[in-house]
Design an enzyme around this catalytic site. Structure first.
Site, PDB file in Angstrom:
ATOM      1  N   GLU A 103       0.870  -1.185   0.000  1.00  0.00           N
ATOM      2  CA  GLU A 103       0.000   0.000   0.000  1.00  0.00           C
ATOM      3  C   GLU A 103       0.895   1.220   0.000  1.00  0.00           C
ATOM      4  OE1 GLU A 103      -0.911  -2.292   2.517  1.00  0.00           O
ATOM      5  OE2 GLU A 103      -2.590  -3.079   1.317  1.00  0.00           O
ATOM      6  N   TYR A 115       7.414   1.985  -7.753  1.00  0.00           N
ATOM      7  CA  TYR A 115       6.751   0.681  -7.769  1.00  0.00           C
ATOM      8  C   TYR A 115       6.243   0.348  -9.172  1.00  0.00           C
ATOM      9  CZ  TYR A 115       6.827   1.158  -2.673  1.00  0.00           C
ATOM     10  OH  TYR A 115       7.217   1.327  -1.370  1.00  0.00           O
TER      11      TYR A 115
HETATM   12  C1  LIG Z   1      10.171   6.388  -1.774  1.00  0.00           C
HETATM   13  C2  LIG Z   1      11.651   6.120  -1.533  1.00  0.00           C
HETATM   14  C3  LIG Z   1      11.834   4.817  -0.770  1.00  0.00           C
HETATM   15  C4  LIG Z   1      12.338   5.993  -2.900  1.00  0.00           C
HETATM   16  O1  LIG Z   1      13.722   5.756  -2.729  1.00  0.00           O
HETATM   17  P1  LIG Z   1      14.766   6.637  -3.551  1.00  0.00           P
HETATM   18  O2  LIG Z   1      16.101   6.042  -3.394  1.00  0.00           O
HETATM   19  O3  LIG Z   1      14.594   8.041  -3.178  1.00  0.00           O
HETATM   20  O4  LIG Z   1      14.176   6.373  -5.026  1.00  0.00           O
HETATM   21  P2  LIG Z   1      14.887   6.297  -6.420  1.00  0.00           P
HETATM   22  O5  LIG Z   1      15.943   7.318  -6.507  1.00  0.00           O
HETATM   23  O6  LIG Z   1      15.273   4.882  -6.675  1.00  0.00           O
HETATM   24  O7  LIG Z   1      13.640   6.626  -7.392  1.00  0.00           O
HETATM   25  C5  LIG Z   1      12.584   7.490  -7.019  1.00  0.00           C
HETATM   26  C6  LIG Z   1      11.908   8.134  -8.212  1.00  0.00           C
HETATM   27  O8  LIG Z   1      11.356   9.390  -7.792  1.00  0.00           O
HETATM   28  C7  LIG Z   1      12.069  10.479  -8.401  1.00  0.00           C
HETATM   29  N1  LIG Z   1      12.418  11.603  -7.518  1.00  0.00           N
HETATM   30  C8  LIG Z   1      12.450  12.871  -7.876  1.00  0.00           C
HETATM   31  N2  LIG Z   1      12.769  13.644  -6.852  1.00  0.00           N
HETATM   32  C9  LIG Z   1      12.988  12.846  -5.819  1.00  0.00           C
HETATM   33  C10 LIG Z   1      13.360  13.064  -4.481  1.00  0.00           C
HETATM   34  N3  LIG Z   1      13.595  14.260  -3.969  1.00  0.00           N
HETATM   35  N4  LIG Z   1      13.473  12.009  -3.687  1.00  0.00           N
HETATM   36  C11 LIG Z   1      13.230  10.781  -4.173  1.00  0.00           C
HETATM   37  N5  LIG Z   1      12.883  10.520  -5.427  1.00  0.00           N
HETATM   38  C12 LIG Z   1      12.762  11.543  -6.244  1.00  0.00           C
HETATM   39  C13 LIG Z   1      13.323   9.843  -8.879  1.00  0.00           C
HETATM   40  O9  LIG Z   1      13.808  10.620  -9.934  1.00  0.00           O
HETATM   41  C14 LIG Z   1      12.877   8.469  -9.293  1.00  0.00           C
HETATM   42  O10 LIG Z   1      12.176   8.474 -10.511  1.00  0.00           O
HETATM   43  P3  LIG Z   1      12.921   8.375 -11.927  1.00  0.00           P
HETATM   44  O11 LIG Z   1      13.808   7.175 -11.873  1.00  0.00           O
HETATM   45  O12 LIG Z   1      11.799   8.259 -12.884  1.00  0.00           O
HETATM   46  O13 LIG Z   1      13.700   9.624 -12.075  1.00  0.00           O
HETATM   47  C15 LIG Z   1      12.354   7.272  -0.756  1.00  0.00           C
HETATM   48  O14 LIG Z   1      12.213   8.466  -1.471  1.00  0.00           O
HETATM   49  C16 LIG Z   1      11.848   7.446   0.651  1.00  0.00           C
HETATM   50  O15 LIG Z   1      12.410   6.912   1.586  1.00  0.00           O
HETATM   51  N6  LIG Z   1      10.777   8.222   0.844  1.00  0.00           N
HETATM   52  C17 LIG Z   1      10.198   8.446   2.138  1.00  0.00           C
HETATM   53  C18 LIG Z   1       9.586   7.180   2.698  1.00  0.00           C
HETATM   54  C19 LIG Z   1       8.520   6.628   1.789  1.00  0.00           C
HETATM   55  O16 LIG Z   1       7.688   7.350   1.291  1.00  0.00           O
HETATM   56  N7  LIG Z   1       8.548   5.309   1.588  1.00  0.00           N
HETATM   57  C20 LIG Z   1       7.583   4.599   0.756  1.00  0.00           C
HETATM   58  C21 LIG Z   1       6.408   4.216   1.575  1.00  0.00           C
HETATM   59  S1  LIG Z   1       5.308   3.174   0.635  1.00  0.00           S
END
Ligand SMILES: CC(C)(COP(=O)(O)OP(=O)(O)OC[C@H]1O[C@@H](n2cnc3c(N)ncnc32)[C@H](O)[C@@H]1OP(=O)(O)O)[C@@H](O)C(=O)NCCC(=O)NCCS
Length: 146
Positions: A103, A115
């Site tokens: 989710e 995802y």
């Molecule tokens: C969601 C999360 C796990 C993704 O991990 P991440 O290492 O940041 O993600 P990635 O870099 O692999 O990819 C994220 C995508 O979002 C985009 N993005 C743009 N701005 C971003 C930002 N500030 N932070 C993260 N992602 C961003 C990335 O570009 C990428 O898309 P793309 O490959 O099409 O460019 C992380 O951002 C996080 O910990 N978020 C907070 C906790 C959360 O929401 N967890 C998910 C709960 S279901």
């Protein structure tokens, strides 16, 4: 960067990453409780010997429920989350898990995009599934085809 299974010594650091990212984070004690469960599997991403992200899944025979994915705030958007999810998918496929569920908050565009790119499809909307702030949850799943 390497991805490996979470160990007991990682829990405090993972709790820090939780606290950075969620309004109602899992505590170290909560994480430990899950860590001890036979049906749970957690992975961490490690960069220069530091844990920078983690994800978890609960397994029930051939189905898995992703519990959490989080990356340290200063290192988000660099592909770490994608690698964690890919590694987990691979590990679950090896273990015979054919369907993964999760989710995600409707407003969490970065996570939803990640995802979708990993092959998850939207199943249905869970009205007001989340609190603080109240928000719909999007249920997604990914089926592994042989
Ligand atoms: C969601 C999360 C796990 C993704 O991990 P991440 O290492 O940041 O993600 P990635 O870099 O692999 O990819 C994220 C995508 O979002 C985009 N993005 C743009 N701005 C971003 C930002 N500030 N932070 C993260 N992602 C961003 C990335 O570009 C990428 O898309 P793309 O490959 O099409 O460019 C992380 O951002 C996080 O910990 N978020 C907070 C906790 C959360 O929401 N967890 C998910 C709960 S279901």
């Amino acid at each position: 960067m390497i991805i490996r299974e979470m160990e007991m010594d990682d829990i405090e650091r993972v709790a820090e990453i939780e606290a950075q990212n969620f309004a109602k984070p899992w505590t170290a004690v909560g994480l430990f409780t899950y860590f001890m469960r036979e049906d749970a599997k957690f992975f961490v991403a490690v960069e220069d010997e530091e844990v920078v992200g983690y994800c978890g899944v609960l397994i029930s025979i051939d189905e898995g429920d992703i519990t959490n994915v989080a990356v340290e705030k200063s290192r988000q958007g660099k592909g770490i989350g994608t690698e964690l999810v890919q590694a987990m998918i691979h590990n679950m496929e090896e273990a015979g898990v054919t369907t993964l569920h999760l989710e995600v908050r409707a407003s969490n565009e970065n996570a939803r995009k990640l995802y979708e790119r990993a092959g998850f499809l939207q199943d249905h909307i869970r009205k007001e599934y989340y609190s603080e702030p109240t928000e719909d949850g999007i249920a997604m799943s990914r089926r592994h085809s042989h």
